[in-house]
Design a protein around this motif. Sequence first.
Motif, PDB file in Angstrom:
ATOM      1  N   GLY A 199       0.801  -1.316   0.189  1.00 11.08           N
ATOM      2  CA  GLY A 199      -0.004  -0.003   0.138  1.00 11.08           C
ATOM      3  C   GLY A 199       0.963   1.206   0.035  1.00 11.08           C
ATOM      4  O   GLY A 199       2.137   1.225  -0.048  1.00 11.08           O
ATOM      5  N   HIS A 200       0.166   2.539   0.085  1.00  5.52           N
ATOM      6  CA  HIS A 200       0.817   3.828  -0.015  1.00  5.52           C
ATOM      7  C   HIS A 200       1.290   4.146   1.337  1.00  5.52           C
ATOM      8  O   HIS A 200       0.459   3.536   2.180  1.00  5.52           O
ATOM      9  N   SER A 201       2.184   4.904   1.438  1.00  2.00           N
ATOM     10  CA  SER A 201       2.497   5.200   2.845  1.00  2.00           C
ATOM     11  C   SER A 201       2.227   6.904   3.208  1.00  2.00           C
ATOM     12  O   SER A 201       2.209   7.411   4.170  1.00  2.00           O
ATOM     13  N   ILE A 202       1.576   7.602   2.048  1.00  2.00           N
ATOM     14  CA  ILE A 202       0.905   8.969   2.345  1.00  2.00           C
ATOM     15  C   ILE A 202      -0.566   8.602   1.701  1.00  2.00           C
ATOM     16  O   ILE A 202      -0.902   8.147   0.743  1.00  2.00           O
ATOM     17  N   THR A 229      -7.614   9.137   3.629  1.00  2.00           N
ATOM     18  CA  THR A 229      -7.820   7.477   3.233  1.00  2.00           C
ATOM     19  C   THR A 229      -6.791   7.214   2.195  1.00  2.00           C
ATOM     20  O   THR A 229      -6.001   8.159   1.401  1.00  2.00           O
ATOM     21  N   GLY A 230      -6.730   5.911   1.983  1.00  2.00           N
ATOM     22  CA  GLY A 230      -5.958   5.481   0.996  1.00  2.00           C
ATOM     23  C   GLY A 230      -4.423   5.359   1.198  1.00  2.00           C
ATOM     24  O   GLY A 230      -3.824   5.276   0.267  1.00  2.00           O
ATOM     25  N   GLY A 333       8.741  15.511   9.997  1.00  2.00           N
ATOM     26  CA  GLY A 333       9.360  15.768   8.427  1.00  2.00           C
ATOM     27  C   GLY A 333       9.506  14.404   7.640  1.00  2.00           C
ATOM     28  O   GLY A 333       9.891  14.617   6.311  1.00  2.00           O
ATOM     29  N   SER A 334       9.449  13.231   8.261  1.00  4.71           N
ATOM     30  CA  SER A 334       9.889  12.158   7.495  1.00  4.71           C
ATOM     31  C   SER A 334       8.809  11.852   6.512  1.00  4.71           C
ATOM     32  O   SER A 334       7.607  12.006   6.795  1.00  4.71           O
ATOM     33  N   PRO A 335       9.174  11.452   5.139  1.00  2.00           N
ATOM     34  CA  PRO A 335       8.097  11.217   4.345  1.00  2.00           C
ATOM     35  C   PRO A 335       7.387   9.999   4.690  1.00  2.00           C
ATOM     36  O   PRO A 335       6.397   9.562   3.937  1.00  2.00           O
ATOM     37  N   VAL A 336       7.862   8.970   5.442  1.00  2.00           N
ATOM     38  CA  VAL A 336       7.395   7.635   5.793  1.00  2.00           C
ATOM     39  C   VAL A 336       6.563   7.587   6.974  1.00  2.00           C
ATOM     40  O   VAL A 336       7.073   8.254   7.934  1.00  2.00           O
TER      41      VAL A 336
END
Length: 357
Positions: A199-202, A229-230, A333-336
């Motif tokens: 799945g997506h992390s954002i 969502t998502g 600030g982490s994108p994950v």
Amino acid sequence: QPALNTALQTLSPAAGPNGQGILTPNSLGNLNLKPERVEGLELGFETGMLNDRVGVDFTYYHDRSRDAILSRGVAPSSGFGSNNQFFNAGQITKQGIELGIKTQIISERDYAWDLNFTIGTHSSKIDQLNGRDTTIDNGSYSHRIGYAPFDWFSYKVLSATYDPTTRRAINPMCDDGKGQPMACLNANGGVQAPKVYLGHSIPTAEGSFTTTFRFLRNFSAYAMMDYATGYKRLDNNLRIRCQIFHTCLDYLEPERGDPRVLAQMQSNGTLRDFVINDSRYVKLREVSLSYDAPSTLVARAGAKSGGFTVSARNMAMWTPYTGLDPESQFVSGSPVNVDQAHVPQLASVILTLRLTY
């Protein structure tokens, strides 16, 4: 523009032999790191209808990032193995829409009712990576051509068998990358199954719903709900409890648990898709009641206008997420999206008194 100092190789002070101060590797850096270049297209419109009692605001965007900045793991042999390195990865395409709808249901002298709704969607895809890379594996997330940056990829356990004699889950079967089961582990206990997309992390969609109701001329009630969502998050609290300290109920009563999950808890962290979970949510973000005092009343305090508001925030949440709060973030600030050692956002009640002189 790259974040501050991400291109620089840095060292950190540490205690050495006999208490002497030494320097130890900290960040590998990347002297070739340069800013992203983005070409974008944005189209939209605003319109009002029925004497502006209905308003629509719509935007579509499509961006192509060249020399997109991503991160990758650093080989331990470099001496900087505990850090990631930022680099110009290649090309990423991003697109989405933003839609806002405003409606005025009732508009009278003493009564009024407004409804507002917003939604924003986002999708991205890695078109190419520099060099011959098609995949950059960073543990539980990867950068792969054809997928969004920082998507979750891990071994996916489909089933296992519970052995009542040993009280352990045995014969875990994993996704073979085509949706079919295969043995997760080889004869030596190493993982032989491939990592698959989880799945997506954002979030791929976010939005809000607000309503304001004015009554008795001077009173107004307001409510706001928002959602996302998502996407999925890594519940690191769950991993620590279940795979490191073994304090989960599944260890005390394994016969009552799910063998698929138990097999992951007993794998010493090798298998752990059970901690990457759906994080969609709806939150009752705020409700409030306001009163605008008549000028004759506030004049007694020497003011021109005044009133008060009683508001409550973060009062309710609906989510399937296994952690405390799907919005908490372990590393700012982490994108994950990783959740660990954070308390949920606090509920609060606020009384505000306003006087204008």
